[in-house]
Motif scaffolding. Sequence first.
Motif, PDB file in Angstrom:
ATOM      1  N   SER A 103      -9.391  30.675  29.517  1.00 34.25           N
ATOM      2  CA  SER A 103     -10.297  29.795  28.778  1.00 34.25           C
ATOM      3  C   SER A 103     -10.304  28.394  29.376  1.00 34.25           C
ATOM      4  CB  SER A 103      -9.869  29.706  27.305  1.00 34.25           C
ATOM      5  OG  SER A 103      -9.917  30.983  26.685  1.00 34.25           O
ATOM      6  N   PRO A 104     -11.417  27.661  29.216  1.00 30.67           N
ATOM      7  CA  PRO A 104     -11.447  26.275  29.693  1.00 30.67           C
ATOM      8  C   PRO A 104     -10.451  25.415  28.937  1.00 30.67           C
ATOM      9  CG  PRO A 104     -13.396  26.781  28.377  1.00 30.67           C
ATOM     10  CD  PRO A 104     -12.689  28.079  28.602  1.00 30.67           C
ATOM     11  N   VAL A 105      -9.974  24.376  29.593  1.00 25.60           N
ATOM     12  CA  VAL A 105      -8.967  23.484  29.011  1.00 25.60           C
ATOM     13  C   VAL A 105      -9.657  22.289  28.355  1.00 25.60           C
ATOM     14  CG1 VAL A 105      -6.977  22.007  29.501  1.00 25.60           C
ATOM     15  CG2 VAL A 105      -7.255  24.183  30.715  1.00 25.60           C
ATOM     16  N   GLY A 106      -9.335  22.055  27.090  1.00 31.71           N
ATOM     17  CA  GLY A 106      -9.905  20.936  26.355  1.00 31.71           C
ATOM     18  C   GLY A 106      -9.021  19.703  26.418  1.00 31.71           C
ATOM     19  N   PHE A 107      -9.386  18.713  25.617  1.00 31.86           N
ATOM     20  CA  PHE A 107      -8.669  17.434  25.603  1.00 31.86           C
ATOM     21  C   PHE A 107      -8.644  16.910  24.176  1.00 31.86           C
ATOM     22  CE2 PHE A 107      -8.463  12.792  25.883  1.00 31.86           C
ATOM     23  CZ  PHE A 107      -7.426  12.593  26.777  1.00 31.86           C
ATOM     24  N   VAL A 108      -7.488  16.383  23.754  1.00 33.05           N
ATOM     25  CA  VAL A 108      -7.336  15.841  22.397  1.00 33.05           C
ATOM     26  C   VAL A 108      -6.783  14.427  22.485  1.00 33.05           C
ATOM     27  CG1 VAL A 108      -6.188  16.075  20.156  1.00 33.05           C
ATOM     28  CG2 VAL A 108      -6.966  18.123  21.392  1.00 33.05           C
ATOM     29  N   LEU A 109      -7.506  13.496  21.891  1.00 37.85           N
ATOM     30  CA  LEU A 109      -7.075  12.094  21.811  1.00 37.85           C
ATOM     31  C   LEU A 109      -6.966  11.701  20.350  1.00 37.85           C
ATOM     32  CD1 LEU A 109      -6.534   9.257  22.988  1.00 37.85           C
ATOM     33  CD2 LEU A 109      -9.021   8.911  23.056  1.00 37.85           C
ATOM     34  N   GLY A 110      -5.777  11.297  19.917  1.00 44.86           N
ATOM     35  CA  GLY A 110      -5.562  10.870  18.544  1.00 44.86           C
ATOM     36  C   GLY A 110      -5.377   9.358  18.458  1.00 44.86           C
ATOM     37  N   VAL A 111      -5.946   8.753  17.425  1.00 43.06           N
ATOM     38  CA  VAL A 111      -5.864   7.301  17.237  1.00 43.06           C
ATOM     39  C   VAL A 111      -5.424   7.007  15.807  1.00 43.06           C
ATOM     40  CG1 VAL A 111      -7.105   5.108  17.385  1.00 43.06           C
ATOM     41  CG2 VAL A 111      -7.769   7.006  18.875  1.00 43.06           C
ATOM     42  N   ASP A 112      -4.508   6.058  15.653  1.00 41.06           N
ATOM     43  CA  ASP A 112      -4.083   5.674  14.300  1.00 41.06           C
ATOM     44  C   ASP A 112      -3.422   4.307  14.339  1.00 41.06           C
ATOM     45  OD1 ASP A 112      -3.579   7.622  11.574  1.00 41.06           O
ATOM     46  OD2 ASP A 112      -2.582   5.676  11.613  1.00 41.06           O
ATOM     47  N   LEU A 113      -3.466   3.632  13.193  1.00 41.72           N
ATOM     48  CA  LEU A 113      -2.758   2.364  13.028  1.00 41.72           C
ATOM     49  C   LEU A 113      -1.246   2.567  13.022  1.00 41.72           C
ATOM     50  CD1 LEU A 113      -4.958   0.769  10.214  1.00 41.72           C
ATOM     51  CD2 LEU A 113      -4.704  -0.123  12.536  1.00 41.72           C
ATOM     52  N   LEU A 114      -0.818   3.783  12.671  1.00 40.65           N
ATOM     53  CA  LEU A 114       0.603   4.104  12.585  1.00 40.65           C
ATOM     54  C   LEU A 114       1.087   4.781  13.863  1.00 40.65           C
ATOM     55  CD1 LEU A 114       0.649   5.624   8.974  1.00 40.65           C
ATOM     56  CD2 LEU A 114       1.171   3.262   9.648  1.00 40.65           C
ATOM     57  N   HIS A 115       2.382   4.745  14.057  1.00 41.06           N
ATOM     58  CA  HIS A 115       2.985   5.447  15.193  1.00 41.06           C
ATOM     59  C   HIS A 115       2.845   6.952  14.996  1.00 41.06           C
ATOM     60  CE1 HIS A 115       5.782   6.549  18.365  1.00 41.06           C
ATOM     61  NE2 HIS A 115       6.434   7.293  17.484  1.00 41.06           N
ATOM     62  N   ILE A 116       2.601   7.669  16.083  1.00 47.52           N
ATOM     63  CA  ILE A 116       2.521   9.127  16.060  1.00 47.52           C
ATOM     64  C   ILE A 116       3.525   9.676  17.065  1.00 47.52           C
ATOM     65  CG2 ILE A 116       1.024  11.150  16.170  1.00 47.52           C
ATOM     66  CD1 ILE A 116      -1.387   9.246  16.056  1.00 47.52           C
ATOM     67  N   THR A 117       4.373  10.568  16.621  1.00 47.30           N
ATOM     68  CA  THR A 117       5.335  11.203  17.510  1.00 47.30           C
ATOM     69  C   THR A 117       4.596  11.992  18.590  1.00 47.30           C
ATOM     70  OG1 THR A 117       6.905  11.411  15.680  1.00 47.30           O
ATOM     71  CG2 THR A 117       7.287  12.801  17.610  1.00 47.30           C
ATOM     72  N   PRO A 118       5.012  11.865  19.847  1.00 46.27           N
ATOM     73  CA  PRO A 118       4.320  12.570  20.934  1.00 46.27           C
ATOM     74  C   PRO A 118       4.163  14.068  20.670  1.00 46.27           C
ATOM     75  CG  PRO A 118       5.891  11.003  21.839  1.00 46.27           C
ATOM     76  CD  PRO A 118       6.116  11.024  20.360  1.00 46.27           C
ATOM     77  N   LEU A 119       3.064  14.621  21.164  1.00 47.36           N
ATOM     78  CA  LEU A 119       2.738  16.029  20.988  1.00 47.36           C
ATOM     79  C   LEU A 119       2.224  16.568  22.310  1.00 47.36           C
ATOM     80  CD1 LEU A 119       2.092  18.557  19.164  1.00 47.36           C
ATOM     81  CD2 LEU A 119      -0.170  17.507  18.791  1.00 47.36           C
ATOM     82  N   GLU A 120       2.822  17.639  22.797  1.00 51.10           N
ATOM     83  CA  GLU A 120       2.382  18.229  24.050  1.00 51.10           C
ATOM     84  C   GLU A 120       0.911  18.667  23.932  1.00 51.10           C
ATOM     85  OE1 GLU A 120       3.444  21.916  27.119  1.00 51.10           O
ATOM     86  OE2 GLU A 120       4.559  21.679  25.242  1.00 51.10           O
ATOM     87  N   GLY A 121       0.117  18.262  24.890  1.00 48.21           N
ATOM     88  CA  GLY A 121      -1.293  18.634  24.898  1.00 48.21           C
ATOM     89  C   GLY A 121      -2.202  17.591  24.287  1.00 48.21           C
ATOM     90  N   ALA A 122      -1.626  16.554  23.677  1.00 45.84           N
ATOM     91  CA  ALA A 122      -2.429  15.496  23.057  1.00 45.84           C
ATOM     92  C   ALA A 122      -2.058  14.139  23.647  1.00 45.84           C
ATOM     93  CB  ALA A 122      -2.227  15.467  21.545  1.00 45.84           C
ATOM     94  N   THR A 123      -3.038  13.252  23.680  1.00 46.43           N
ATOM     95  CA  THR A 123      -2.823  11.858  24.061  1.00 46.43           C
ATOM     96  C   THR A 123      -2.999  11.009  22.816  1.00 46.43           C
ATOM     97  OG1 THR A 123      -3.664  12.222  26.304  1.00 46.43           O
ATOM     98  CG2 THR A 123      -3.641   9.956  25.497  1.00 46.43           C
ATOM     99  N   PHE A 124      -2.053  10.126  22.533  1.00 51.91           N
ATOM    100  CA  PHE A 124      -2.137   9.296  21.336  1.00 51.91           C
ATOM    101  C   PHE A 124      -2.297   7.831  21.710  1.00 51.91           C
ATOM    102  CE2 PHE A 124       0.421  12.791  19.189  1.00 51.91           C
ATOM    103  CZ  PHE A 124      -0.697  13.335  18.571  1.00 51.91           C
ATOM    104  N   LEU A 125      -3.214   7.179  21.014  1.00 48.00           N
ATOM    105  CA  LEU A 125      -3.452   5.749  21.148  1.00 48.00           C
ATOM    106  C   LEU A 125      -3.027   5.119  19.823  1.00 48.00           C
ATOM    107  CD1 LEU A 125      -4.626   3.499  22.925  1.00 48.00           C
ATOM    108  CD2 LEU A 125      -6.888   4.047  22.000  1.00 48.00           C
ATOM    109  N   CYS A 126      -1.824   4.529  19.825  1.00 44.79           N
ATOM    110  CA  CYS A 126      -1.276   3.986  18.580  1.00 44.79           C
ATOM    111  C   CYS A 126      -0.172   2.970  18.894  1.00 44.79           C
ATOM    112  CB  CYS A 126      -0.728   5.110  17.699  1.00 44.79           C
ATOM    113  SG  CYS A 126       0.619   6.048  18.480  1.00 44.79           S
ATOM    114  N   PRO A 127      -0.025   1.958  18.039  1.00 44.11           N
ATOM    115  CA  PRO A 127      -0.911   1.661  16.907  1.00 44.11           C
ATOM    116  C   PRO A 127      -2.212   1.052  17.417  1.00 44.11           C
ATOM    117  CG  PRO A 127       0.785  -0.017  17.077  1.00 44.11           C
ATOM    118  CD  PRO A 127       1.109   0.998  18.133  1.00 44.11           C
ATOM    119  N   ALA A 128      -3.300   1.510  16.844  1.00 39.82           N
ATOM    120  CA  ALA A 128      -4.613   1.023  17.264  1.00 39.82           C
ATOM    121  C   ALA A 128      -5.605   1.207  16.124  1.00 39.82           C
ATOM    122  CB  ALA A 128      -5.092   1.762  18.503  1.00 39.82           C
ATOM    123  N   ASP A 129      -6.493   0.254  15.974  1.00 42.75           N
ATOM    124  CA  ASP A 129      -7.540   0.281  14.957  1.00 42.75           C
ATOM    125  C   ASP A 129      -8.804   0.864  15.582  1.00 42.75           C
ATOM    126  OD1 ASP A 129      -9.488  -0.138  13.059  1.00 42.75           O
ATOM    127  OD2 ASP A 129      -9.075  -2.277  12.800  1.00 42.75           O
TER     128      ASP A 129
END
Length: 246
Positions: A103-129
């Motif tokens: 299957s094709p490979v997707g991409f996940v970007l998470g954004v939040d004002l709070l800290h997010i614990t790292p997750l394999e397969g996701a990119t997190f932008l935090c803390p960010a409004d």
Amino acid sequence: MAGSLKLVCTALQRQWFHTAGCHFKGRTGAEHLWLTRHLKDPFVKAAKMENYRCRSAFKLLEMNERHQILRPGLRVLDCGAAPGAWSQVAVQSVNARGTDPRSPVGFVLGVDLLHITPLEGATFLCPADVTDPSTVQRILELLPGGRADVILSDMAPNATGIRNLDHDKLISLCLSLLGMVSDILHPGGTLLCKTWAGSQSQGFQKRLSREFQNTRTIKPEASRKESSEVYLLATQFHSRKGPGTR
């Protein structure tokens, strides 16, 4: 909801009566009530069993199962992502880790004002409004091709307990997100956002219908019955900025 999930939840409800008693010692009435609901909630138990970060994962799992929101290869922006349960579902659904070589490979970007614990397969932008223009610019830089195919939003303001005020604040947050859609969402894309039912709900849905071909209101089983929480699913975005890139 999938039949297997219902079986898990039923089994966990039976276990609750054997484990709850020790949690109530020394609690106030309000704390006792909250713990009763929390410990009896089959989705809380199921989240622990399935290693999801919180029960809200089952809301997205159910909505995705019914409406095919996510599929391999899609680029997903998860707004209000903390603690990361929706991102967990998205990573699995879009094959962001590349675990399925067919299957094709997707991409996940998470954004939040709070800290997010790292997750394999996701990119997190935090803390960010997510409503800050500088954050939007960073989102565009991180998304492959500078666009998302799906925007998920489980964002909510801190509740005051005044229903009308809380409703107005959440609608304002949803409108801010809608104002960014033309910059972020690929033509034909999808927006799924949480709202609290109230006086401005119909007006917001009308706004969505001007930007998207189809809109619908969803109340997943995992959303507590006493909650005014509903989700608006808008599909087939009409771009005002040309075809974008892919």
